[in-house]
Design a protein around this motif. Structure first.
Motif, PDB file in Angstrom:
ATOM      1  N   TYR A 126       0.811  -1.215   0.000  1.00  0.00           N
ATOM      2  CA  TYR A 126       0.000   0.000   0.000  1.00  0.00           C
ATOM      3  C   TYR A 126       0.847   1.268   0.000  1.00  0.00           C
ATOM      4  O   TYR A 126       0.304   2.367  -0.172  1.00  0.00           O
ATOM      5  N   PRO A 158       1.916   4.007  -5.062  1.00  0.00           N
ATOM      6  CA  PRO A 158       0.665   4.324  -5.764  1.00  0.00           C
ATOM      7  C   PRO A 158       0.191   3.124  -6.584  1.00  0.00           C
ATOM      8  O   PRO A 158       0.992   2.441  -7.226  1.00  0.00           O
ATOM      9  N   ASP A 214      -2.889   1.938  -9.378  1.00  0.00           N
ATOM     10  CA  ASP A 214      -4.020   2.368 -10.190  1.00  0.00           C
ATOM     11  C   ASP A 214      -5.145   1.345 -10.094  1.00  0.00           C
ATOM     12  O   ASP A 214      -5.014   0.298  -9.459  1.00  0.00           O
ATOM     13  N   ARG A 262      -5.388  -2.557  -8.493  1.00  0.00           N
ATOM     14  CA  ARG A 262      -6.299  -2.846  -7.398  1.00  0.00           C
ATOM     15  C   ARG A 262      -7.290  -3.943  -7.791  1.00  0.00           C
ATOM     16  O   ARG A 262      -7.617  -4.824  -7.003  1.00  0.00           O
ATOM     17  N   ALA A 287      -9.418   0.384  -1.318  1.00  0.00           N
ATOM     18  CA  ALA A 287      -9.898   1.736  -1.589  1.00  0.00           C
ATOM     19  C   ALA A 287      -9.007   2.804  -0.953  1.00  0.00           C
ATOM     20  O   ALA A 287      -9.305   3.997  -1.043  1.00  0.00           O
ATOM     21  N   ARG A 324      -6.512   5.598  -0.470  1.00  0.00           N
ATOM     22  CA  ARG A 324      -6.031   6.592  -1.430  1.00  0.00           C
ATOM     23  C   ARG A 324      -5.117   7.600  -0.746  1.00  0.00           C
ATOM     24  O   ARG A 324      -5.258   7.888   0.442  1.00  0.00           O
ATOM     25  N   THR A 325      -4.195   8.155  -1.516  1.00  0.00           N
ATOM     26  CA  THR A 325      -3.229   9.131  -0.995  1.00  0.00           C
ATOM     27  C   THR A 325      -3.348  10.483  -1.678  1.00  0.00           C
ATOM     28  O   THR A 325      -2.603  11.400  -1.348  1.00  0.00           O
ATOM     29  N   GLU A 326      -4.279  10.606  -2.621  1.00  0.00           N
ATOM     30  CA  GLU A 326      -4.492  11.879  -3.309  1.00  0.00           C
ATOM     31  C   GLU A 326      -5.872  12.417  -2.925  1.00  0.00           C
ATOM     32  O   GLU A 326      -6.794  11.658  -2.667  1.00  0.00           O
ATOM     33  N   ASP A 342     -10.778   9.780   4.680  1.00  0.00           N
ATOM     34  CA  ASP A 342      -9.681   8.860   4.387  1.00  0.00           C
ATOM     35  C   ASP A 342      -8.917   8.501   5.652  1.00  0.00           C
ATOM     36  O   ASP A 342      -8.512   7.350   5.841  1.00  0.00           O
ATOM     37  N   GLU A 356     -13.185   7.542  -8.917  1.00  0.00           N
ATOM     38  CA  GLU A 356     -12.010   8.353  -9.178  1.00  0.00           C
ATOM     39  C   GLU A 356     -11.091   7.628 -10.158  1.00  0.00           C
ATOM     40  O   GLU A 356     -11.258   6.421 -10.392  1.00  0.00           O
ATOM     41  N   ASN A 359      -8.218   6.396  -9.881  1.00  0.00           N
ATOM     42  CA  ASN A 359      -7.544   5.233  -9.312  1.00  0.00           C
ATOM     43  C   ASN A 359      -8.492   4.229  -8.675  1.00  0.00           C
ATOM     44  O   ASN A 359      -8.055   3.279  -8.024  1.00  0.00           O
ATOM     45  N   GLY A 407     -13.172   6.044  -4.074  1.00  0.00           N
ATOM     46  CA  GLY A 407     -12.816   6.962  -2.999  1.00  0.00           C
ATOM     47  C   GLY A 407     -13.921   6.939  -1.963  1.00  0.00           C
ATOM     48  O   GLY A 407     -15.105   7.057  -2.293  1.00  0.00           O
TER      49      GLY A 407
END
Length: 350
Positions: A63, A66, A68, A72, A175, A177-179, A185, A231, A233, A236
């Protein structure tokens, strides 16, 4: 007179990769703090979540890079299928059945997309008949364990003697996410884990519980409380921090409305078996149902050991209750996207 639908078996499983809550905090800090300035103001969420550890589809190192939606999805198809088959085989073995005995498969999963669905993919590895009916369901979220089992019950009741296998698999960790990070989150990193559960139901047979009735309550104008945003990736998370307060205000009336057509009221129920969405949600349920604080002890223990696994979590609690001995009358309940409460009324068959 229609024969009662009985729950013949219940199996649960989690993936092998364990993440402690301290590791979750450090991982969250490493990946989220740079894009979310208020991260340090929210670290108490990790301490107050009531979680010691949870299990993940991949080691925590996976994890840190990144990923996509293609990556995932590949993990979802691999791990979710493995968990599907593990709990399905276990549930069938407990019931003394083979895959070829199954007439209908109900599959609930909202944390990945599989077309063909997981049940169809499992047919290449398990001896399900070619004429088995498949009912894959997406979008029920945390309520999926209860709503899905209720659906399986209705299908079994509609065709007396048929065998219905219900499987729910959720890989919430995919699910992550870092963006465009927000409060939801951080909360999701503190709460969610991965897991699966399966049940076999049939009308007329002896099992450990009779499935007597089900109901749902969906509130208007609540689509923003829980769900997914699509999203680039992948998914979200949408998760409103007001869920505990909402449950505290609304669940008593909702439960009265759901139990009323069954000739029941809250005071008739020996035990509410609740989906533990988080420690504050469990507290809110106790308040809403007029229970003593600490009454939902099995819910807290499942949360502590596994986190919130979305749909399967309520069935983990039910499995723990079965080991301890089910009371005469219980109600399995969960909250999910919609915003919806789902219930399934059960009587101990012993």
């Amino acid at each position: 007179m229609t024969a009662p639908v009985t729950l013949l078996s219940l199996a649960t499983a989690t993936p092998p990769h364990v993440l402690t809550q301290d590791e979750a905090l450090e991982t969250g800090r490493h990946l989220l703090a740079g894009g979310f300035r208020d991260f340090d103001r929210m670290v108490s969420v990790f301490a107050n979540a009531g979680i010691a550890e949870r299990q993940l589809a991949r080691p925590v190192e996976w994890y840190l890079s990144p990923r996509d939606f293609t990556e995932r999805t590949a993990v979802y198809l691999e791990v979710a299928l493995d968990l599907f088959m593990a709990v399905a085989r276990d549930a069938l073995a407990q019931a003394g059945l083979e895959a070829s005995d199954v007439d209908t498969i109900v599959t609930v999963s909202s944390t990945g997309i599989a077309t063909p669905s997981l049940d169809a993919r499992a047919m290449a590895h398990m001896d399900f008949r070619s004429d088995v009916s498949r009912v894959p369901v997406f979008g029920l979220g945390c309520a999926g364990g209860v709503s899905g089992l209720a659906l399986a019950t209705r299908l079994a009741r509609a065709t007396p003697g048929s065998t219905v296998l219900f499987v729910t698999v959720e890989l919430c960790s995919l699910a992550f996410r870092t963006e465009a990070v927000g409060k939801a989150d951080v909360i999701s990193v503190a709460l969610f884990g991965d897991g699966a559960a399966a049940c076999v139901v049939r009308s007329g047979d002896e099992g450990f519980a009779q499935l007597c009735g089900s109901a749902e309550k969906t509130w208007p104008d609540t689509l923003d409380i829980m769900g997914w945003e699509m999203e680039p990736n992948g998914f979200g998370v949408v998760l409103n921090r007001a869920i505990p307060a909402f449950a505290r205000r609304n669940m008593q009336q909702a439960m009265d409305e759901m139990l009323g057509p069954q000739g029941l009221k809250i005071g008739d129920v020996d035990r509410f078996i609740c989906h533990p969405g988080g420690a504050k949600v469990v507290d809110a349920m106790e308040t809403a149902f007029g229970l003593n604080q600490g009454s939902l002890d099995h819910e807290r223990e499942i949360l502590r050991r596994h986190g919130n696994m979305s749909a399967p979590t309520a069935l983990f609690v039910l499995d723990r209750m079965r080991d301890q001995g089910l009371p005469p009358l219980s109600v399995l309940t969960a909250l999910g996207p919609g915003f919806t409460a789902s219930t399934l009324t059960m009587r101990c068959a012993a």
